[in-house]
Design an enzyme around this catalytic site. Structure first.
Site: not given
Ligand code: NAD
Length: 257
Positions: A154, A101, A196, A121, A129, A103, A34
Protein backbone atom coordinates in the site's frame (compact mmCIF):
# COMPACT_ATOMS: atom_id res chain seq x y z
CA UNK A 1 -33.54 -32.99 -28.18
CA UNK A 2 -32.26 -31.70 -24.85
CA UNK A 3 -31.72 -28.22 -26.26
CA UNK A 4 -35.40 -27.96 -27.24
CA UNK A 5 -36.36 -29.06 -23.75
CA UNK A 6 -34.03 -26.41 -22.29
CA UNK A 7 -35.55 -23.72 -24.53
CA UNK A 8 -39.04 -24.78 -23.37
CA UNK A 9 -37.99 -24.59 -19.72
CA UNK A 10 -36.44 -21.14 -20.19
CA UNK A 11 -39.57 -19.94 -21.99
CA UNK A 12 -41.75 -21.14 -19.12
CA UNK A 13 -39.59 -19.58 -16.37
CA UNK A 14 -39.47 -16.10 -14.90
CA UNK A 15 -37.03 -16.39 -11.98
CA UNK A 16 -34.03 -18.07 -13.55
CA UNK A 17 -30.85 -18.21 -11.53
CA UNK A 18 -27.78 -19.03 -13.61
CA UNK A 19 -24.83 -20.61 -11.88
CA UNK A 20 -21.64 -20.22 -13.87
CA UNK A 21 -18.17 -21.73 -13.61
CA UNK A 22 -14.93 -21.45 -15.51
CA UNK A 23 -16.53 -23.23 -18.52
CA UNK A 24 -18.64 -20.17 -19.38
CA UNK A 25 -15.43 -18.21 -20.00
CA UNK A 26 -13.23 -20.75 -21.83
CA UNK A 27 -14.66 -19.50 -25.14
CA UNK A 28 -13.46 -16.04 -24.11
CA UNK A 29 -9.93 -17.43 -23.98
CA UNK A 30 -9.64 -18.00 -20.21
CA UNK A 31 -8.69 -21.64 -19.52
CA UNK A 32 -10.65 -23.55 -16.88
CA UNK A 33 -8.96 -25.49 -14.09
CA UNK A 34 -9.86 -29.09 -14.77
CA UNK A 35 -10.03 -29.61 -18.53
CA UNK A 36 -6.84 -30.97 -20.13
CA UNK A 37 -4.47 -28.04 -20.61
CA UNK A 38 -6.24 -26.21 -17.76
CA UNK A 39 -4.54 -24.28 -14.99
CA UNK A 40 -3.86 -27.34 -12.81
CA UNK A 41 -1.81 -28.95 -15.57
CA UNK A 42 0.65 -26.07 -15.22
CA UNK A 43 0.61 -24.95 -11.57
CA UNK A 44 0.45 -26.67 -8.21
CA UNK A 45 -2.62 -25.36 -6.34
CA UNK A 46 -1.04 -26.15 -2.95
CA UNK A 47 1.50 -23.41 -3.49
CA UNK A 48 -1.04 -20.61 -3.97
CA UNK A 49 -2.95 -20.77 -0.70
CA UNK A 50 -4.18 -17.93 1.50
CA UNK A 51 -1.89 -19.25 4.24
CA UNK A 52 1.20 -19.06 2.00
CA UNK A 53 0.22 -15.57 0.82
CA UNK A 54 -0.31 -14.23 4.33
CA UNK A 55 2.48 -16.24 5.95
CA UNK A 56 5.63 -15.02 4.24
CA UNK A 57 7.14 -12.58 1.77
CA UNK A 58 8.31 -15.59 -0.25
CA UNK A 59 4.66 -16.75 -0.53
CA UNK A 60 3.52 -13.32 -1.68
CA UNK A 61 6.39 -13.00 -4.16
CA UNK A 62 5.48 -16.38 -5.70
CA UNK A 63 1.79 -15.45 -5.81
CA UNK A 64 2.43 -12.18 -7.64
CA UNK A 65 4.81 -13.92 -10.08
CA UNK A 66 1.88 -16.11 -11.13
CA UNK A 67 -0.60 -13.21 -10.98
CA UNK A 68 1.55 -11.12 -13.29
CA UNK A 69 1.22 -13.81 -15.98
CA UNK A 70 -2.46 -14.71 -15.47
CA UNK A 71 -3.98 -11.22 -15.17
CA UNK A 72 -3.27 -10.25 -18.82
CA UNK A 73 -5.36 -13.27 -19.93
CA UNK A 74 -8.34 -11.93 -17.98
CA UNK A 75 -7.68 -8.34 -19.05
CA UNK A 76 -7.77 -9.12 -22.78
CA UNK A 77 -10.75 -11.52 -22.61
CA UNK A 78 -14.07 -10.34 -24.05
CA UNK A 79 -17.52 -11.63 -23.06
CA UNK A 80 -18.70 -14.43 -25.40
CA UNK A 81 -22.20 -15.35 -26.66
CA UNK A 82 -22.95 -17.23 -23.42
CA UNK A 83 -22.37 -14.08 -21.32
CA UNK A 84 -24.43 -12.06 -23.81
CA UNK A 85 -27.28 -14.61 -23.79
CA UNK A 86 -27.60 -14.24 -20.01
CA UNK A 87 -27.89 -10.46 -20.46
CA UNK A 88 -30.65 -11.11 -23.01
CA UNK A 89 -32.50 -13.28 -20.48
CA UNK A 90 -32.17 -10.51 -17.91
CA UNK A 91 -33.52 -7.90 -20.39
CA UNK A 92 -36.47 -10.21 -21.11
CA UNK A 93 -37.23 -10.18 -17.37
CA UNK A 94 -36.49 -13.89 -17.02
CA UNK A 95 -33.18 -13.85 -15.18
CA UNK A 96 -33.10 -13.04 -11.48
CA UNK A 97 -29.32 -13.18 -11.09
CA UNK A 98 -26.09 -14.96 -11.91
CA UNK A 99 -24.21 -16.74 -9.16
CA UNK A 100 -20.67 -17.15 -10.41
CA UNK A 101 -17.54 -18.97 -9.32
CA UNK A 102 -15.62 -16.88 -11.82
CA UNK A 103 -13.33 -14.02 -10.95
CA UNK A 104 -13.05 -12.55 -14.46
CA UNK A 105 -15.71 -9.78 -14.32
CA UNK A 106 -17.08 -10.89 -17.73
CA UNK A 107 -20.75 -11.04 -16.69
CA UNK A 108 -20.60 -7.38 -15.65
CA UNK A 109 -18.62 -6.45 -18.77
CA UNK A 110 -21.31 -8.11 -20.90
CA UNK A 111 -23.86 -5.73 -19.38
CA UNK A 112 -25.37 -7.39 -16.32
CA UNK A 113 -25.87 -4.87 -13.51
CA UNK A 114 -23.41 -5.34 -10.65
CA UNK A 115 -26.23 -6.16 -8.23
CA UNK A 116 -27.31 -9.08 -10.47
CA UNK A 117 -23.96 -10.87 -10.15
CA UNK A 118 -23.14 -12.74 -6.95
CA UNK A 119 -19.44 -13.53 -6.91
CA UNK A 120 -18.65 -16.51 -4.69
CA UNK A 121 -14.91 -16.45 -5.31
CA UNK A 122 -14.32 -12.72 -5.59
CA UNK A 123 -13.06 -10.61 -8.48
CA UNK A 124 -9.56 -10.52 -9.97
CA UNK A 125 -9.88 -7.03 -11.44
CA UNK A 126 -9.76 -5.39 -8.02
CA UNK A 127 -7.40 -5.45 -5.03
CA UNK A 128 -7.36 -3.95 -1.55
CA UNK A 129 -4.94 -3.11 1.25
CA UNK A 130 -5.56 -5.48 4.14
CA UNK A 131 -4.41 -2.87 6.70
CA UNK A 132 -6.29 0.32 5.70
CA UNK A 133 -8.79 -1.24 3.20
CA UNK A 134 -7.78 1.20 0.50
CA UNK A 135 -9.06 -0.16 -2.83
CA UNK A 136 -6.72 -0.58 -5.80
CA UNK A 137 -7.52 -1.39 -9.42
CA UNK A 138 -5.70 -4.61 -10.31
CA UNK A 139 -4.63 -2.83 -13.49
CA UNK A 140 -2.54 -0.40 -11.43
CA UNK A 141 -0.91 -3.27 -9.51
CA UNK A 142 -0.02 -4.82 -12.87
CA UNK A 143 1.82 -1.64 -13.84
CA UNK A 144 3.89 -1.93 -10.65
CA UNK A 145 4.64 -5.62 -11.31
CA UNK A 146 5.64 -4.85 -14.90
CA UNK A 147 7.94 -2.08 -13.58
CA UNK A 148 9.77 -4.64 -11.43
CA UNK A 149 7.98 -4.44 -8.08
CA UNK A 150 8.02 -8.01 -6.69
CA UNK A 151 5.56 -7.57 -3.80
CA UNK A 152 3.08 -4.69 -4.13
CA UNK A 153 2.48 -2.75 -0.90
CA UNK A 154 0.00 0.00 0.00
CA UNK A 155 1.11 3.58 -0.65
CA UNK A 156 3.06 5.27 2.20
CA UNK A 157 2.66 5.78 5.04
CA UNK A 158 0.49 2.63 5.26
CA UNK A 159 2.69 0.07 3.51
CA UNK A 160 0.15 -2.69 4.25
CA UNK A 161 -0.22 -5.98 2.37
CA UNK A 162 -2.20 -5.62 -0.86
CA UNK A 163 -4.30 -8.65 -1.73
CA UNK A 164 -6.39 -9.26 -4.85
CA UNK A 165 -10.12 -9.43 -4.10
CA UNK A 166 -10.27 -13.08 -5.02
CA UNK A 167 -10.97 -15.86 -2.54
CA UNK A 168 -7.76 -17.87 -2.35
CA UNK A 169 -7.52 -21.58 -1.57
CA UNK A 170 -7.78 -22.00 2.17
CA UNK A 171 -9.53 -18.63 2.63
CA UNK A 172 -13.01 -18.37 4.15
CA UNK A 173 -15.87 -18.00 1.68
CA UNK A 174 -17.66 -14.61 1.70
CA UNK A 175 -20.56 -15.12 4.12
CA UNK A 176 -22.91 -12.44 2.74
CA UNK A 177 -22.56 -13.65 -0.86
CA UNK A 178 -22.98 -17.28 0.13
CA UNK A 179 -26.17 -16.58 2.08
CA UNK A 180 -27.57 -14.41 -0.69
CA UNK A 181 -26.74 -17.07 -3.30
CA UNK A 182 -28.50 -19.76 -1.30
CA UNK A 183 -31.55 -17.54 -0.80
CA UNK A 184 -31.80 -16.71 -4.51
CA UNK A 185 -31.16 -20.34 -5.52
CA UNK A 186 -34.04 -21.47 -3.32
CA UNK A 187 -36.35 -18.78 -4.76
CA UNK A 188 -35.58 -19.68 -8.40
CA UNK A 189 -37.98 -21.51 -10.70
CA UNK A 190 -35.20 -22.67 -13.04
CA UNK A 191 -31.64 -23.17 -11.81
CA UNK A 192 -29.33 -23.19 -14.81
CA UNK A 193 -25.78 -24.48 -14.33
CA UNK A 194 -23.39 -23.41 -17.10
CA UNK A 195 -19.78 -24.58 -17.42
CA UNK A 196 -19.09 -25.85 -13.94
CA UNK A 197 -17.61 -29.19 -12.91
CA UNK A 198 -19.72 -28.91 -9.70
CA UNK A 199 -16.95 -30.33 -7.58
CA UNK A 200 -15.90 -27.18 -5.66
CA UNK A 201 -17.87 -26.86 -2.41
CA UNK A 202 -19.72 -25.09 -0.89
CA UNK A 203 -20.54 -23.49 -4.28
CA UNK A 204 -21.60 -26.87 -5.68
CA UNK A 205 -24.36 -27.14 -3.05
CA UNK A 206 -26.32 -24.38 -4.84
CA UNK A 207 -28.03 -26.62 -7.44
CA UNK A 208 -29.05 -28.95 -4.61
CA UNK A 209 -30.53 -26.06 -2.58
CA UNK A 210 -32.51 -24.99 -5.64
CA UNK A 211 -33.72 -28.50 -6.40
CA UNK A 212 -34.61 -29.07 -2.74
CA UNK A 213 -36.80 -25.93 -2.81
CA UNK A 214 -38.67 -27.09 -5.91
CA UNK A 215 -36.77 -25.51 -8.81
CA UNK A 216 -36.19 -27.24 -12.11
CA UNK A 217 -32.48 -28.02 -12.61
CA UNK A 218 -30.76 -27.70 -15.99
CA UNK A 219 -27.04 -28.34 -16.58
CA UNK A 220 -25.12 -27.16 -19.64
CA UNK A 221 -21.59 -28.52 -19.53
CA UNK A 222 -19.06 -30.21 -21.82
CA UNK A 223 -18.20 -32.93 -19.29
CA UNK A 224 -20.29 -34.99 -16.87
CA UNK A 225 -20.93 -33.53 -13.41
CA UNK A 226 -21.73 -35.32 -10.14
CA UNK A 227 -25.21 -33.69 -10.14
CA UNK A 228 -26.27 -34.78 -13.65
CA UNK A 229 -28.46 -37.54 -12.17
CA UNK A 230 -30.57 -34.95 -10.31
CA UNK A 231 -31.00 -32.63 -13.29
CA UNK A 232 -34.26 -32.35 -15.24
CA UNK A 233 -32.27 -31.68 -18.38
CA UNK A 234 -28.57 -32.03 -19.19
CA UNK A 235 -27.20 -30.45 -22.35
CA UNK A 236 -23.73 -31.69 -23.24
CA UNK A 237 -22.35 -28.86 -25.35
CA UNK A 238 -20.48 -25.59 -25.56
CA UNK A 239 -21.93 -22.87 -23.35
CA UNK A 240 -21.75 -20.23 -26.08
CA UNK A 241 -23.44 -22.36 -28.76
CA UNK A 242 -26.15 -23.74 -26.46
CA UNK A 243 -27.08 -20.43 -24.82
CA UNK A 244 -27.09 -18.59 -28.13
CA UNK A 245 -29.46 -21.23 -29.56
CA UNK A 246 -31.74 -20.99 -26.54
CA UNK A 247 -32.12 -17.20 -26.81
CA UNK A 248 -32.55 -17.47 -30.60
CA UNK A 249 -35.41 -19.95 -30.10
CA UNK A 250 -37.00 -17.63 -27.54
CA UNK A 251 -36.95 -14.78 -30.03
CA UNK A 252 -38.70 -16.97 -32.62
CA UNK A 253 -41.62 -17.68 -30.29
CA UNK A 254 -44.70 -15.52 -30.42
CA UNK A 255 -44.56 -13.11 -27.48
CA UNK A 256 -47.18 -13.74 -24.76
CA UNK A 257 -50.16 -11.40 -24.73
P1 NAD B 1 -13.75 -26.20 -13.47
O1 NAD B 1 -12.51 -25.87 -14.17
O2 NAD B 1 -13.69 -27.13 -12.31
O3 NAD B 1 -14.81 -26.85 -14.49
C1 NAD B 1 -15.16 -26.24 -15.67
C2 NAD B 1 -16.19 -27.13 -16.36
O4 NAD B 1 -16.62 -26.45 -17.52
C3 NAD B 1 -15.66 -28.50 -16.78
O5 NAD B 1 -16.53 -29.50 -16.34
C4 NAD B 1 -15.62 -28.42 -18.32
O6 NAD B 1 -15.99 -29.64 -18.93
C5 NAD B 1 -16.66 -27.36 -18.60
N1 NAD B 1 -16.40 -26.56 -19.79
C6 NAD B 1 -15.22 -26.07 -20.23
N2 NAD B 1 -15.41 -25.32 -21.33
C7 NAD B 1 -16.76 -25.33 -21.58
C8 NAD B 1 -17.58 -24.75 -22.57
N3 NAD B 1 -17.06 -23.98 -23.53
N4 NAD B 1 -18.92 -24.97 -22.52
C9 NAD B 1 -19.47 -25.76 -21.55
N5 NAD B 1 -18.72 -26.34 -20.58
C10 NAD B 1 -17.39 -26.13 -20.60
O7 NAD B 1 -14.39 -24.82 -13.07
P2 NAD B 1 -15.39 -24.43 -11.92
O8 NAD B 1 -16.44 -25.46 -11.77
O9 NAD B 1 -15.75 -23.04 -12.15
O10 NAD B 1 -14.54 -24.46 -10.55
C11 NAD B 1 -13.19 -24.22 -10.41
C12 NAD B 1 -12.74 -22.90 -9.82
O11 NAD B 1 -12.06 -22.27 -10.85
C13 NAD B 1 -13.76 -21.90 -9.45
O12 NAD B 1 -13.62 -21.72 -8.10
C14 NAD B 1 -13.37 -20.59 -10.15
O13 NAD B 1 -13.21 -19.59 -9.15
C15 NAD B 1 -12.04 -20.86 -10.72
N6 NAD B 1 -11.70 -20.37 -12.06
C16 NAD B 1 -12.27 -19.25 -12.59
C17 NAD B 1 -11.92 -18.84 -13.88
C18 NAD B 1 -12.54 -17.58 -14.42
O14 NAD B 1 -12.82 -16.67 -13.66
N7 NAD B 1 -12.80 -17.52 -15.74
C19 NAD B 1 -11.04 -19.59 -14.64
C20 NAD B 1 -10.47 -20.74 -14.08
C21 NAD B 1 -10.82 -21.13 -12.79
Amino acid sequence: MSIDRLADLVAASSRIVAFTGAGVSTESGIPDFRSPGGVWDRFNPNEFTFQNFMGSEAGRRRYWELGRTTFPVIRRAEPNPAHHALVTLWRLGKLDCVITQNIDNLHQRAGLPVDRVIELHGNATRARCLACERPYERERIQEWLDAGVAIPACDPPCGGIIKPRTIMFGEAMPRVELEEAERRARASDLFLVIGSSLVVYPAAYMPLHAKDAGATLAIVNLAETPHDGQADVVVRGSAAAVLAQVTERLSERPSPR
